[in-house]
Design an enzyme around this catalytic site. Structure first.
Site, PDB file in Angstrom:
ATOM      1  N   LYS A  38       0.874  -1.165   0.000  1.00 16.53           N
ATOM      2  CA  LYS A  38       0.000   0.000   0.000  1.00 16.53           C
ATOM      3  C   LYS A  38       0.919   1.225   0.000  1.00 16.53           C
ATOM      4  O   LYS A  38       1.977   1.202   0.645  1.00 16.53           O
ATOM      5  CB  LYS A  38      -0.833  -0.061   1.279  1.00 16.53           C
ATOM      6  N   SER A  98      -9.353   1.129   2.727  1.00 21.17           N
ATOM      7  CA  SER A  98      -8.584   2.000   1.868  1.00 21.17           C
ATOM      8  C   SER A  98      -7.556   1.257   1.013  1.00 21.17           C
ATOM      9  O   SER A  98      -7.166   1.746  -0.039  1.00 21.17           O
ATOM     10  CB  SER A  98      -7.895   3.078   2.707  1.00 21.17           C
ATOM     11  N   SER A 122      -8.919  -1.393   6.658  1.00 18.98           N
ATOM     12  CA  SER A 122      -8.323  -1.226   5.326  1.00 18.98           C
ATOM     13  C   SER A 122      -7.587  -2.425   4.763  1.00 18.98           C
ATOM     14  O   SER A 122      -7.305  -2.474   3.573  1.00 18.98           O
ATOM     15  CB  SER A 122      -7.375  -0.037   5.327  1.00 18.98           C
TER      16      SER A 122
HETATM   17  N1  GLN Z   1     -12.741   2.860   6.261  1.00 17.99           N
HETATM   18  C1  GLN Z   1     -12.081   3.238   7.476  1.00 17.99           C
HETATM   19  C2  GLN Z   1     -11.825   4.720   7.478  1.00 17.99           C
HETATM   20  O1  GLN Z   1     -12.095   5.359   6.504  1.00 17.99           O
HETATM   21  C3  GLN Z   1     -10.818   2.445   7.694  1.00 17.99           C
HETATM   22  C4  GLN Z   1      -9.673   2.910   6.920  1.00 17.99           C
HETATM   23  C5  GLN Z   1      -8.365   2.304   7.314  1.00 17.99           C
HETATM   24  O2  GLN Z   1      -8.279   1.262   7.965  1.00 17.99           O
HETATM   25  N2  GLN Z   1      -7.308   2.981   6.917  1.00 17.99           N
HETATM   26  O3  GLN Z   1     -11.367   5.267   8.434  1.00 17.99           O
END
Ligand code: GLN
Length: 469
Positions: free
Chosen positions: A75, A150, A174
């Site tokens: 990522k 994400s 994510s």
């Molecule tokens: N969807 C969650 C958020 O927007 C988790 C994102 C993540 O784990 N980086 O905060």
């Protein structure tokens, strides 16, 4: 397609010289050329010549490490010396890190070959990669749908076999959400299990680094290489790292799995409910017991998370002021600004007690609830997402729906526990469905053995996405 093989098989074949790391890496680049224009999983593709040169070197000096010569992606939230790191934000559009994240360094030391920095929602804010500055990632199972977020990029790449494994960052889902939507396996580790040195911080009390791959076994190989204490990260744990791959085959007979009935209510898509109910039977047939339990606090997870995570991100993103790093704040996305503003508000004097402090108190209650339950159970069986892979615009244009997509994942970060996300079926139109097994602190090994036992008798995880057909 050699990238479809397990890490165990690839390691064997590299050593028996059935194919070389050079062949495997080149194969990945050939596939990327064909598939990447359709799914857009990459932000930065590592120069093919550099990756192949590294593969050649590793072929010449093959080591004992099971990851030697194996291509992987990260990522784009990790610093990689000499390779651009953007966090999917134009603020860091041309930022080249002067040093590498510990996780990247450990993988390099193990001989693995970085081939790409992958798409994500900018700064980790989102569940669909639509909040990226580089265009969303498409789901390899249905190109009209999101690859999740994400970390949609690394998940889509592993699902389409463009890479053997990937590294994600999980603050509120994510790693697990995109794993479920792309039909791959992923481990959100215990808070502190893997060093976060060189990981771009979203919300520091929730952020974790973990593997995404095809199977529980592959994730175990990767976690073995990246876990452990790091003097550069004071939050990394000194707890010894188990030999995850050796412990995989441990019998799951007599393991106790909790099934929180509140999790299987109206908010959950019926197709996901049906698939996990079938998985429950599989665990029973393998000798585990699955018991209905009550975990009534689920509905408070999202409100607590969406106070804590924005509060922490409003502080962490303060450093991107255009003076020391990259370009100016005007380049934050609408979603980034929404979070910075909510977080700043929750932390401001007059509101701190009402919001931030209260959320911390509820967090303590969650921790107690989970601890109490996990005294009697080895794992909690839970959905990963309440909805099937979203159509583009579905989450982007509906901030409430966007938050609710995180219903089952954020609560696990709030309590700091490990969770293994794995494929458990397909819905209408062949869309993948995932489930997660949540365990007590540092119980990754036990979760891997549960996942491995399940994957030995099912073949959901072996199915290839439409984009490869
Ligand atoms: N969807 C969650 C958020 O927007 C988790 C994102 C993540 O784990 N980086 O905060």
């Amino acid at each position: 397609m050699n990238s479809d093989l397990s890490i165990r098989d690839i390691a064997k074949k590299l050593r028996s010289k059935e194919f070389s790391s050079y062949d495997l890496t080149r194969e990945c680049y050939d596939l990327i050329e064909k598939v990447e224009p359709k799914i857009h999983a990459f932000i930065t593709l590592v120069d093919k010549k550099d990756a192949l040169a590294r593969a050649r070197k590793i072929d010449e000096h093959m080591t004992q490490s099971p990851l030697a010569g194996i291509p992987y992606v990260m990522k784009d939230a990790y610093l990689t010396r000499g390779v651009r790191t953007t966090a999917a934000s134009k603020i860091l559009d041309d930022f080249i890190a002067p040093y590498s994240a510990t996780v990247h360094k450990k993988l390099e030391d193990a001989g693995a070959i970085l081939i790409g920095k992958m798409n994500m929602d900018a700064w980790g804010h989102g569940a669909s990669t639509e909040n990226t500055d580089y265009g969303p990632s498409k789901n390899p199972w249905d190109l009209t749908r999101s690859a999740g977020g994400s970390g949609g990029g690394p998940a889509a790449a592993v699902a389409a076999r463009l890479s053997v494994f990937g590294i994600g960052e999980d603050t509120g889902g994510s790693i697990r959400n995109p794993a479920a939507w792309n039909n791959i396996t992923a481990m959100k580790v215990t808070y502190g299990r893997v060093s976060r040195y060189g990981a771009i911080a979203y919300a520091s009390s929730l952020d974790t680094v973990g593997p995404t791959a095809k199977t529980a076994e592959d994730c175990a190989f990767v976690l073995e290489a990246i876990a452990g204490h790091d003097p550069y990260d004071a939050t990394s744990s000194k707890q010894p790292v188990p030999n995850y791959t050796k412990e995989l085959e441990k019998s799951i007979k007599g393991k106790r799995i909790a099934f929180p009935t509140e999790f299987y209510g109206e908010a959950l898509d019926p197709e996901i409910n049906a698939a996990i109910t079938k998985a429950r039977e599989v665990f029973v047939s393998l000798g585990a017991t699955v018991t209905d339990v009550s975990l009534p606090m689920l509905e408070y997870g999202v409100p607590v998370y969406y106070i804590l995570a924005p509060s922490e991100t409003s502080s962490n993103l303060g450093r991107y002021d255009g003076v020391r790093y990259g370009y100016g704040r005007n380049l934050f996305t609408k979603e980034n600004k929404r979070r910075i503003m909510t977080g700043t508000y929750a932390l401001s004097s007059g509101y701190y007690d009402a919001y931030y402090k209260k959320a911390l108190k509820v967090r303590s209650l969650f921790i107690e609830e989970y601890q109490k339950l996990l005294v009697n159970y080895d794992a909690i069986l839970s959905p990963v997402t309440p909805i099937m892979p979203s159509k583009f615009g579905e989450l982007l244009n509906d901030p409430m729906k966007n938050m609710m997509a995180d219903l089952y994942t954020v609560i696990v970060n709030i309590v700091g526990l490990p969770a293994l996300s794995l494929p458990c079926g397909f819905g209408k139109g062949g869309l993948p469905i995932g489930m997660q097994l949540v365990g007590s602190m540092f119980s990754e090994s036990s979760l891997f053995s549960l996942g491995h036992a399940y994957q030995k008798v099912t073949d959901w995880h072996m199915q290839l996405p439409q984009v490869l057909k």
